[in-house]
Design an enzyme around this catalytic site. Structure first.
Site, PDB file in Angstrom:
ATOM      1  N   HIS A  20      -3.150   2.029  -3.122  1.00 18.05           N
ATOM      2  CA  HIS A  20      -2.074   1.108  -3.196  1.00 18.05           C
ATOM      3  C   HIS A  20      -0.906   1.596  -2.554  1.00 18.05           C
ATOM      4  CE1 HIS A  20      -3.140  -2.110  -6.104  1.00 18.05           C
ATOM      5  NE2 HIS A  20      -4.154  -1.698  -5.995  1.00 18.05           N
ATOM      6  N   ASP A 112       4.396  -3.595  -6.056  1.00 20.67           N
ATOM      7  CA  ASP A 112       3.027  -3.567  -6.194  1.00 20.67           C
ATOM      8  C   ASP A 112       2.623  -4.110  -7.678  1.00 20.67           C
ATOM      9  OD1 ASP A 112       0.455  -1.718  -5.122  1.00 20.67           O
ATOM     10  OD2 ASP A 112       0.499  -2.100  -7.342  1.00 20.67           O
TER      11      ASP A 112
END
Ligand code: UDP
Length: 471
Positions: A20, A112
């Site tokens: 990520h 995120d």
């Protein structure tokens, strides 16, 4: 808008795990290249992982900075060596993030999804918020439509196939391939869902031509705004950027490149299962035996190993590694490899991958067909995209979803490994077809990020919003 510079001011708040963090850092760099004033909000130890590439961007006058959040006790988020799993709790960053946002208000923030606590405070401050969830439109559609239309408990067994309803292609799955959050929704998955539902939309590391029907589906049928801005890994143009992406490689990249230079085009298989997965020793042994039986040249990245003793690791891997080196057959990285550099080398002709979204895109952008070995997250769905929709890969035969740190009931045996490797790397018409297809998708990827391309346009659509990102 940021009136001082008249450029839109966007914050990027990546998660601490490699799969990520790496694409979100690339995304922030891409936005800065396009003129947005980008700030990456992170922790001290994470900043070290990408500081060099940001410094290089700054020297090229790209408006990008890093904002380090320090907690009152100076405690770091744990497990920040790129291998953090999704459950790591980053909420220790809540107060420092809030303080920073109060004092330095951006036009918008990209968060995120694994910072599942962050939505509330950002909404409280009325800052436009976009979610980054790290995967593409195809997995999103498969997950949403399965959730909506399939009662997984009603299937007779884990291996009973079902067709995901309402999709542009016939996608067959089994319960054993679905992520745990689809079988047993939890507070964790509910929070992530909420984070998405209350956001302006999603920033997606993909490009329209990769999955046009699914991009349309996300935008038109799932009713969410989605900006497709990738593949963001293509922003890494210099050897330094490619080499230092994520972490410093475990072995000297030059000796790896020298070794690849000594090999014929398309003759080497690259094997990696990403940044998070912990594979048990007995599974690694099957891979080793399968590789040896296939007589295939390879570079194999052995990441973290699950439940094994140092002795066992050394005994098995050292012996295998030595033998492969003596035969000039293979290199083993124990730790971190410069994946982009290796994949794009002309000697590399195939990629055995766990089908993480980034690896999938990076395989596409290297123009190499793939042998798919999904393990967890949405990887079994990505496998379907690779093998059934795009038809640029062969399945190795992994059937059972497990958490990134969990042992599976069944091993994927050495025979399956050998067969898949031979199929993928053979000089056959099938492989050539896959190679042609993946190379043509790669051409589309390059066009997408160039001026006038679909990703280029989506980035501009976002940064040219005049009053806030809420447009
Ligand atoms: N990666 C790398 N070197 C490694 C292992 C991983 O550069 O030795 C990078 C890889 O290029 C990709 C990311 O880490 O960008 C992994 O993301 P992916 O979505 O493929 O899998 P995850 O790690 O999330 O399971």
């Amino acid at each position: 808008m940021n009136h001082e510079t008249d450029a839109v001011k966007i914050y990027f708040f990546p998660f601490v795990g490699g799969g990520h963090q790496i694409p979100m850092v690339d995304t922030a760099r891409v936005f800065a290249k396009h003129g947005a004033t980008s700030t990456i909000i992170t922790t001290p130890s994470n900043a070290l992982q990408f500081q060099n590439s940001i410094t290089r961007d700054q020297k090229s006058n790209h408006p990008i900075t890093i904002q380090i959040l320090t907690t009152p006790e100076n405690t770091e988020v744990t497990d920040t060596d790129m291998s953090a799993g999704p459950m790591i709790d980053t909420s220790i960053l809540l107060e420092p993030l809030k303080q920073f946002l109060v004092q330095h208000r951006p036009d918008g923030i990209v968060v995120d999804m694994f910072h599942r606590w962050a939505g509330d405070i950002i909404d409280e401050l009325k800052i436009p918020r976009i979610v980054f969830n790290g995967n593409g439109c195809f997995p999103r559609c498969v997950i949403e439509n399965t959730r909506k239309h399939v009662v997984l408990e009603n299937l007779s067994s884990d291996s009973e196939p079902f067709i995901v309803p309402g999709l542009p292609d016939i996608i067959e799955m089994t319960r054993s391939q679905t992520p745990i959050f689809m079988r047993n929704p939890s507070q964790f998955s509910d929070r992530i869902k909420q984070l998405e539902e209350n956001s302006l939309g999603t920033l997606i590391n993909s490009f329209y031509d990769l999955e046009p029907a699914y991009a349309d589906y996300v935008r038109n049928k799932l009713g969410k705004k989605a900006w497709l801005v990738g593949p963001v890994s293509l922003c890494n143009r210099s050897v330094e950027d490619k080499k230092e992406r994520g972490k410093q490689p475990t072995i000297d990249e030059q000796s790896c490149l020298n070794w690849l230079n000594s090999k014929k085009p398309n003759s080497v298989l690259y094997i990696s299962f990403g940044s998070v997965a912990r594979v048990p020793m007995k599974q690694l042994k099957e891979i080793a035996y399968g590789l040896e039986a296939s007589d295939q040249s390879f570079i194999w990245v052995v990441g973290k190993i699950l439940n094994s003793s140092k002795n066992e690791e050394d005994w098995v891997l050292d012996k295998f590694e030595r033998r492969m080196k003596e035969m000039d057959k293979g290199l083993i990285f124990r730790g971190w490899a410069p994946q982009l550099l290796i994949l794009e080398h002309e000697a590399v002709g195939g990629f055995m991958t766990h089908c993480g979204w980034n690896s999938t895109l990076e395989g596409v952008c290297a123009g190499v067909p793939m042998a798919t070995w999904p393990l967890s997250a949405e990887q079994f769905i990505n496998e379907k995209l690779i093998t059934d929709v795009l038809r640029i890969g062969v399945q190795v035969g992994s059937r059972e979803w497990g958490s990134w740190d969990e042992e599976r009931k069944e091993l994927v045996g050495r025979e399956k490994v050998e067969l898949a490797v031979k199929k993928l790397m053979a000089e056959s018409e099938d492989t050539e077809e896959m190679r042609r297809r993946v190379k043509s998708i790669f051409e589309n990827a390059k066009r997408a990020v160039e001026e006038g391309g679909s990703s280029y346009d989506d980035i501009h659509a976002l940064i040219q919003c005049k009053t806030s990102l809420d447009c």
